[in-house]
Design an enzyme around this catalytic site. Structure first.
Site, PDB file in Angstrom:
ATOM      1  N   TYR A   1      -1.888  -1.266   9.870  1.00  0.00           N
ATOM      2  CA  TYR A   1      -1.900  -1.556   8.431  1.00  0.00           C
ATOM      3  C   TYR A   1      -0.660  -0.965   7.763  1.00  0.00           C
ATOM      4  CZ  TYR A   1      -3.842  -1.912   3.691  1.00  0.00           C
ATOM      5  OH  TYR A   1      -4.062  -2.203   2.362  1.00  0.00           O
TER       6      TYR A   1
ATOM      7  N   THR B   1     -12.685  -0.464  -3.257  1.00  0.00           N
ATOM      8  CA  THR B   1     -12.935  -1.856  -2.897  1.00  0.00           C
ATOM      9  C   THR B   1     -13.830  -1.908  -1.665  1.00  0.00           C
ATOM     10  OG1 THR B   1     -11.037  -2.024  -1.410  1.00  0.00           O
ATOM     11  CG2 THR B   1     -10.644  -2.486  -3.748  1.00  0.00           C
TER      12      THR B   1
ATOM     13  N   SER C   1       0.846  -1.193   0.000  1.00  0.00           N
ATOM     14  CA  SER C   1       0.000   0.000   0.000  1.00  0.00           C
ATOM     15  C   SER C   1       0.874   1.232   0.000  1.00  0.00           C
ATOM     16  CB  SER C   1      -0.895   0.005   1.244  1.00  0.00           C
ATOM     17  OG  SER C   1      -1.496   1.274   1.434  1.00  0.00           O
TER      18      SER C   1
ATOM     19  N   LYS D   1       2.440  -3.004   6.093  1.00  0.00           N
ATOM     20  CA  LYS D   1       2.658  -2.835   4.656  1.00  0.00           C
ATOM     21  C   LYS D   1       4.100  -2.400   4.377  1.00  0.00           C
ATOM     22  CE  LYS D   1      -1.219  -4.231   3.087  1.00  0.00           C
ATOM     23  NZ  LYS D   1      -1.342  -5.360   2.146  1.00  0.00           N
TER      24      LYS D   1
END
Length: 323
Positions: free
Chosen positions: A207, A242, A181, A211
């Site tokens: 996150y 998404t 990401s 990543k």
């Protein structure tokens, strides 16, 4: 016509132009079309493939002739994804396999099944992702984002090494791709507290940290697997529309909605890395929109050799793999 290099770099530095559908539209004009049938005879496994970027990646691979295995936690959702692929590509070979990538025991089970039934695997896409709203541990005691994004993929890659090696040839290496990401640019490699036990936990921070770890891990695995004819890359999809983005970051989704990429646009580089000859001629590279990108914007942000070694030790110790 390909964008001038300085213009291309400026799009990413400004973030919104580079990560949104605007950047994708500007860059794709200079791309060559992937050859139809370029993945015929190749088997590619895609984790987190029941929806979003994973399903879009599978769709792109199938369109190029690959046999694709959808690696999912929920078989029912995986079967729905397979039905959608068959509706679009009636002659495609698509399989569904259950595996919870956050569970090291389940990863070992699944990898053993693959080794037993497959003579060779040619590609692996680590797409499964989570953004936990609060700190959660797996049954094995690992923070969920770390287990899903780092430990599980490390173990799966090492456990599939024999079949990935069997799928490689001197002119066509097997390929492992980490879907990272752009958020990793906001985080440094967390060597002191990789399990996020200290401080105020944030799913977004977990996150971004993991990543960042994925990008470094891809570089380390690239060195580890080079002698087996296996290349390892990482990439980021930009801002894609998404279900995961909509549910985990509703505010961001609401504000940026008109600028978000389609899931197919977000998955494009992951598909390209499995199919394009150029991606087979290098390893350990971080990509966005089919071009290598810097892993840091400031030189002083680069990981030290000690930090990189600490990440490798973490993965080895947590999974019980040989160093």
């Amino acid at each position: 016509m390909q964008l001038p290099r300085l213009v291309d770099a400026a799009l990413d530095r400004l973030v919104v132009p580079g990560y949104s559908r605007l950047g994708y539209a500007a860059r794709r004009a200079g791309w060559n079309t992937l050859r139809a049938g370029s993945l015929e005879g190749r088997t590619v496994l895609v984790t987190g493939a029941s929806g979003g970027l994973g399903a879009a990646t599978a769709r792109g691979l199938v369109a190029l002739g690959a046999r694709v295995e959808l690696v999912v936690r929920d078989r029912a959702r995986g079967e729905q994804a397979r039905a959608a692929l068959h509706a679009e590509h009636p002659g495609a070979t698509v399989d569904v396999a259950e595996c919870d990538v956050s569970s090291l025991a389940d990863v070992r089970r699944y990898a053993a099944e693959v080794r037993d039934r497959e003579a060779a695997v040619h590609g692996l896409v680590h797409n499964a992702g989570v953004m936990p709203p609060e700190r959660t541990e797996t049954a094995e005691g690992h923070e969920l984002a770390l287990a899903t994004h780092v430990l599980g993929p490390f173990l799966l890659t090492r456990e599939l090494r024999p079949v990935l090696r069997a799928g490689a040839s001197p002119t066509s290496p097997s390929r492992v791709v980490f879907v990272s990401s752009g958020g990793m640019y906001t985080a440094s490699l967390p060597t002191d507290d990789p399990e996020f036990r200290s401080g105020t936990y944030s799913g977004g921070a977990a996150y971004a940290r993991t990543k960042r770890m994925q990008v470094v891990l891809a570089e380390l695995l690239a060195d580890d697997l080079a002698s087996d004819g296996i290349v390892v890359h990482s990439m980021h999809p930009g801002w894609a529309d998404t279900p995961g983005v909509a549910s985990s970051m509703p505010g961001f989704h609401r504000v940026t909605g008109p600028l978000l990429r389609t899931d197919a646009q977000g998955a494009d580089t992951a598909v390209w890395l499995q199919a394009a000859p150029e991606a087979g001629h290098s390893t350990g590279v971080f990509w966005h929109d089919r071009a290598p990108r810097p892993t840091h914007y400031l030189p002083r942000g680069a990981e030290t050799p000690q930090a990189r070694a600490a990440l490798w030790t973490l993965c080895v110790d947590a999974t019980g793999e040989d160093a």
